[in-house]
Design an enzyme around this catalytic site. Structure first.
Site, PDB file in Angstrom:
ATOM      1  CG  HIS A 285      -1.832   1.167   1.328  1.00  0.00           C
ATOM      2  ND1 HIS A 285      -3.143   1.125   0.924  1.00  0.00           N
ATOM      3  CD2 HIS A 285      -1.623   2.429   1.761  1.00  0.00           C
ATOM      4  CE1 HIS A 285      -3.698   2.315   1.110  1.00  0.00           C
ATOM      5  NE2 HIS A 285      -2.786   3.126   1.627  1.00  0.00           N
ATOM      6  CD  GLU A 286       1.484   3.602   3.722  1.00  0.00           C
ATOM      7  OE1 GLU A 286       1.625   4.645   3.043  1.00  0.00           O
ATOM      8  OE2 GLU A 286       0.481   3.400   4.439  1.00  0.00           O
ATOM      9  CG  HIS A 289       0.219   6.178  -0.712  1.00  0.00           C
ATOM     10  ND1 HIS A 289      -0.773   6.942  -1.290  1.00  0.00           N
ATOM     11  CD2 HIS A 289      -0.386   5.504   0.308  1.00  0.00           C
ATOM     12  CE1 HIS A 289      -1.925   6.732  -0.638  1.00  0.00           C
ATOM     13  NE2 HIS A 289      -1.717   5.864   0.319  1.00  0.00           N
ATOM     14  CD  GLU A 315      -5.747   5.449   0.244  1.00  0.00           C
ATOM     15  OE1 GLU A 315      -4.807   6.246   0.421  1.00  0.00           O
ATOM     16  OE2 GLU A 315      -5.899   4.427   0.928  1.00  0.00           O
TER      17      GLU A 315
HETATM   18 ZN    ZN Z   1      -3.212   5.183   1.687  1.00  0.00          ZN
END
Ligand code: ZN
Length: 521
Positions: A285-286, A289, A315
């Site tokens: 997830h990170e 980003h 996101e």
């Molecule tokens: Zn996030």
């Protein structure tokens, strides 16, 4: 230097201050010794003050005044994502240097006008109130004591109404709050898309619950040594395209990604020796980003053309890698044998199918951050709905617990046993972050729509994933989504990249495809 160059130089100084604050903030949450907290708070406070002075400096107002006539009442078409307007109602940027100039002036004007419209006394009042409210909220959550938090929520809602009135809006005060996180989005349009999403999600989640099929529970909660989780997660982040020569991965309590500037992006995660999912999918997830931050144009650092488009688009990049790619069978056809090698003996009795089912388990839960891909968006729709009612005054802050239970029951057919597992679970409202929640589901929607288009443009992406190759998808995202920076509003970017306005359909098609196979529904 002409007025434009002066404006850019001034704005870049503001962004430099911000990035110094970001590195200080990253350090605060990773390596700072506990006794450094007071001094760090003083440093951060001073930087924030300097930044605010830079952004609201009358000099920016003068330079903007020299650059263009006063802006017309409606500089941007509203509802560009609504589909009621032609595909490109008002091209925001024709591209090229002149186009970039226009984008930078437009976005700096937007940031400046928003900052100067809100009176300093109100900014201060919000900062003071929310800083106290966060402490009250933390205690109220611990004690399951909503009544002690209620007066603070009431104050915060009143202050946010004042802020919305100061910023100005066309239809709903909520639009003014959204504007901070998702420029150009409107409550009306999000309401429409979320309603369509909800109408398809409720029966899907219901069918899963009734299917009776359940994954094995023990697979992801075995002993996974933390140092090996780190090695495996870092390797996966590098494989999908996060550049570790231009970034790092460290541990923290509440994971985040911080793009410091060109060549420097900090990822954080947390590990639990018996919860593989927390560390691994948190890293993906990170890293998503981070890949966005690393994909921004370094030549334009410090200007809107080199900045991320919106929180929803940000996101979308994290959820795309975490879920669409990182929970899929092709990804694990490559990584599962490597996972078994990294943790010798741990998964000997587990097949790829068992593992995938465990990684894609759907289970109704009361807590948003623990929710799976199918139920997660229901948690967001509920919050979005409540926030709007709070802002319009249809819902009194003291009535929040009852309204929460009612809405939760309607969507997930359960009632939270207490407020700690209901309306007190998230920090957002105590921080004054009304308008933030919908960006999470917008991210899921954009992610599904983007990857659906990437699959159309690039052909068989799953064949890439099966052999651990992700460059084609990453390159496509770099070109289509990352490089444009703020040249387009999120809705227009979506329209340009996918040829359609934001829709719930790609996300629903993706979820149905996945769960129909897993749950035989
Ligand atoms: Zn996030």
């Amino acid at each position: 230097m002409d007025s434009y160059q002066k404006l850019i130089a001034h704005f870049k100084e503001y962004r430099l201050l911000e990035s110094i604050g970001a590195i200080a903030g990253w350090d605060q949450h990773t390596y700072m010794p506990p006794k450094g907290a007071n001094h760090r708070a003083a440093q951060m406070g001073y930087l924030a003050k300097l930044g605010h002075e830079k952004l609201t400096s009358p000099r920016i107002g003068e330079l903007l005044g020299e650059l263009a006539p006063p802006s017309p009442p409606a500089p941007l078409p509203q509802g560009e994502r609504g589909g009621s307007l032609p595909p490109h109602p008002q091209p925001l940027s024709p591209g090229g240097e002149k186009g970039d100039e226009a984008v930078n002036v437009r976005e700096i004007r937007r940031a400046y006008e928003r900052a100067v419209k809100v009176p300093g006394t109100l900014v201060e009042e919000i900062a003071k109130t929310t800083s106290q409210a966060q402490n009250v909220w933390a205690e109220a959550r611990k004690q399951n004591d909503f009544p002690s938090f209620a007066p603070w929520l009431e104050k915060i809602v009143a202050l946010k109404r004042e802020e919305a009135a100061a910023v100005g809006y066309k239809d709903s005060p909520y639009d003014a709050l959204l504007d901070e996180y998702e420029p150009g989005a409107t409550a009306a349009e999000i309401t429409r898309v979320f309603a369509e999403l909800r109408a398809d999600l409720v029966p899907l989640v219901g069918a899963i619950a009734e299917s009776g099929k359940r994954p094995r529970k023990d697979i992801l909660t075995r002993e996974f040594a933390v140092d090996r989780q780190h090695i495996f997660g870092q390797a996966a982040a590098a494989a999908i395209g996060f550049d570790f020569q231009a970034g790092r991965l460290d541990t923290t309590v509440h994971p985040f990604c911080s793009g410091i500037g060109p060549g420097d992006c900090r990822l954080t995660t947390r590990y639990h020796p018996r919860e593989f999912n927390q560390g691994f999918w948190g890293i993906l997830h990170e890293a998503g980003h981070g890949i966005y931050e690393q994909g921004l144009d370094p030549e334009h650092f410090g200007t809107p053309c080199g900045s991320f488009a919106s929180l929803g688009i940000h996101e979308s990049q994290s959820r795309l890698w975490e879920n669409q790619v990182g929970r899929g069978r092709p990804f694990w056809e490559h990584f599962f044998p490597r996972l078994k090698q990294t943790f010798p003996g741990t998964l000997d009795d587990v097949t790829l199918d068992d593992f995938l089912f465990a990684a894609n388990k759907v289970e109704k839960s009361f807590i948003r951050v623990e929710a799976d891909e199918a139920t997660y968006n229901m948690h967001i729709i509920l919050r979005f709905d409540m926030e709007q009612a709070l802002m319009t005054g249809d819902l009194k802050p003291s009535d929040v617990p009852g309204a929460w239970s009612e809405r939760f029951k309607a969507m997930l057919d359960q009632t939270p046993p207490d407020d700690t597992q209901g309306c007190l679970q998230d920090i957002h409202w105590s921080m004054g972050g009304l308008g933030y929640f919908p960006t999470y589901t917008l991210g899921n929607l954009y992610a599904a729509q983007f990857i659906q288009q990437a699959r159309k443009d690039l052909g068989d992406l799953d064949a890439d994933f099966r052999i651990g190759r992700f460059e084609r998808l990453k390159g496509w995202l770099n070109e289509k989504v990352h490089r444009p920076g703020q040249r387009y509003r999120a809705g227009e970017l979506c329209q340009r990249v996918t040829g359609s306005a934001l829709s719930h359909k790609p996300l629903i098609a993706y979820l149905r495809g996945k769960y129909e196979a897993l749950y035989n529904i």
